[in-house]
Design an enzyme around this catalytic site. Sequence first.
Site, mmCIF file in Angstrom:
data_model
loop_
_atom_site.group_PDB
_atom_site.id
_atom_site.type_symbol
_atom_site.label_atom_id
_atom_site.label_comp_id
_atom_site.label_asym_id
_atom_site.label_seq_id
_atom_site.Cartn_x
_atom_site.Cartn_y
_atom_site.Cartn_z
ATOM 1 N N ASP A 157 -180.397 6.918 2.149
ATOM 2 C CA ASP A 157 -181.408 6.199 1.363
ATOM 3 C C ASP A 157 -182.634 6.017 2.249
ATOM 4 O O ASP A 157 -183.478 6.905 2.336
ATOM 5 C CB ASP A 157 -180.781 4.883 0.892
ATOM 6 C CG ASP A 157 -181.702 4.063 0.004
ATOM 7 O OD1 ASP A 157 -182.800 4.533 -0.318
ATOM 8 O OD2 ASP A 157 -181.322 2.932 -0.369
ATOM 9 N N GLU A 189 -171.770 12.198 5.248
ATOM 10 C CA GLU A 189 -172.139 10.884 4.708
ATOM 11 C C GLU A 189 -172.288 10.972 3.192
ATOM 12 O O GLU A 189 -172.565 12.044 2.648
ATOM 13 C CB GLU A 189 -173.456 10.440 5.389
ATOM 14 C CG GLU A 189 -174.077 9.152 4.899
ATOM 15 C CD GLU A 189 -173.225 7.904 5.059
ATOM 16 O OE1 GLU A 189 -172.049 7.909 4.632
ATOM 17 O OE2 GLU A 189 -173.756 6.887 5.552
ATOM 18 N N ASP A 190 -172.081 9.853 2.515
ATOM 19 C CA ASP A 190 -172.210 9.847 1.060
ATOM 20 C C ASP A 190 -173.663 9.943 0.608
ATOM 21 O O ASP A 190 -174.011 10.763 -0.228
ATOM 22 C CB ASP A 190 -171.536 8.597 0.450
ATOM 23 C CG ASP A 190 -172.021 7.272 1.046
ATOM 24 O OD1 ASP A 190 -172.841 7.272 1.996
ATOM 25 O OD2 ASP A 190 -171.558 6.213 0.570
ATOM 26 N N PHE A 233 -179.683 3.024 -8.060
ATOM 27 C CA PHE A 233 -178.439 2.668 -7.385
ATOM 28 C C PHE A 233 -177.284 3.384 -8.081
ATOM 29 O O PHE A 233 -177.039 3.175 -9.263
ATOM 30 C CB PHE A 233 -178.212 1.155 -7.375
ATOM 31 C CG PHE A 233 -177.061 0.789 -6.485
ATOM 32 C CD1 PHE A 233 -177.232 0.707 -5.114
ATOM 33 C CD2 PHE A 233 -175.799 0.562 -7.016
ATOM 34 C CE1 PHE A 233 -176.159 0.414 -4.275
ATOM 35 C CE2 PHE A 233 -174.719 0.264 -6.185
ATOM 36 C CZ PHE A 233 -174.904 0.184 -4.821
HETATM 37 P P1 IMP Z 1 -179.759 3.747 4.372
HETATM 38 O O1 IMP Z 1 -179.515 3.169 5.725
HETATM 39 O O2 IMP Z 1 -180.863 3.022 3.643
HETATM 40 O O3 IMP Z 1 -179.999 5.236 4.389
HETATM 41 O O4 IMP Z 1 -178.495 3.428 3.496
HETATM 42 C C1 IMP Z 1 -177.399 4.220 3.506
HETATM 43 C C2 IMP Z 1 -176.158 3.452 3.105
HETATM 44 O O5 IMP Z 1 -176.418 2.514 2.051
HETATM 45 C C3 IMP Z 1 -175.161 4.430 2.563
HETATM 46 O O6 IMP Z 1 -174.248 4.794 3.568
HETATM 47 C C4 IMP Z 1 -174.503 3.697 1.421
HETATM 48 O O7 IMP Z 1 -173.345 3.031 1.895
HETATM 49 C C5 IMP Z 1 -175.495 2.658 0.996
HETATM 50 N N1 IMP Z 1 -176.216 3.063 -0.224
HETATM 51 C C6 IMP Z 1 -177.506 3.437 -0.327
HETATM 52 N N2 IMP Z 1 -177.849 3.733 -1.580
HETATM 53 C C7 IMP Z 1 -176.724 3.550 -2.318
HETATM 54 C C8 IMP Z 1 -176.429 3.705 -3.716
HETATM 55 O O8 IMP Z 1 -177.266 4.092 -4.563
HETATM 56 N N3 IMP Z 1 -175.147 3.431 -4.081
HETATM 57 C C9 IMP Z 1 -174.191 3.022 -3.213
HETATM 58 N N4 IMP Z 1 -174.424 2.869 -1.903
HETATM 59 C C10 IMP Z 1 -175.683 3.121 -1.457
HETATM 60 MG MG MG Z 2 -172.063 4.398 3.396
#
Ligand code: IMP
Ligand code: MG
Length: 172
Positions: A100, A96-97, A149
């Site tokens: 968050d 995964e990238d 971000f």
């Molecule tokens: P989570 O469910 O809050 O962990 O969000 C994860 C997803 O949100 C990742 O797979 C990203 O696609 C997107 N995301 C979260 N933070 C960033 C950021 O700083 N830049 C770009 N995409 C983000």
């Molecule tokens: Mg993503």
Amino acid sequence: MEKPKVLITKERIHERVEALGQEINRDYSGTTITVIGILKGSIVFLADLIRQIHVPLFIDFVEVSTYGDDTKSSGGVKIIKDLSHSIEGHDVLVVEDIIDSGLTMEYILKNLQTKKPRSLKVCAFLEKPVNVKNKIKIDYKGFTIEDKFVIGYGLDYKGFMRNLDYVGYLET
Ligand code: IMP
Ligand code: MG
């Protein structure tokens, strides 16, 4: 659009990805890995990472959509492209990238677990400190970053800037 500021240079990324590859090669030595990339953000990291892995591997992808605004996720997750092949009995490494809140990965892991892999581990290029409260265990992590971000190296803002070869941020 303004020029992004550099957070992580391409040289630091390359070095780190090499080190992650070495860890993975050591841990999976003698096995075959099924790498599952989470579309679309993981593609750049995945493309670099797999070239540092010297264990036989398969690749598959899952695409999820998160409901929310452009720079924050709200928690609703659904699968919009599922795996093409069975992972039953496979040693699966999810790539995964960024993690968050951890909600996206939590959902993905629950879903993959129902498909009965032999093992299931997580490799995330980036982690934001917020994840700590959701306790996603990241087995292989590129970098922990501050709560900003970020864009580039696969990560997007409104679908753009995935093609930057470094991790940057926009000054707001
Ligand atoms: P989570 O469910 O809050 O962990 O969000 C994860 C997803 O949100 C990742 O797979 C990203 O696609 C997107 N995301 C979260 N933070 C960033 C950021 O700083 N830049 C770009 N995409 C983000
Ligand atoms: Mg993503």
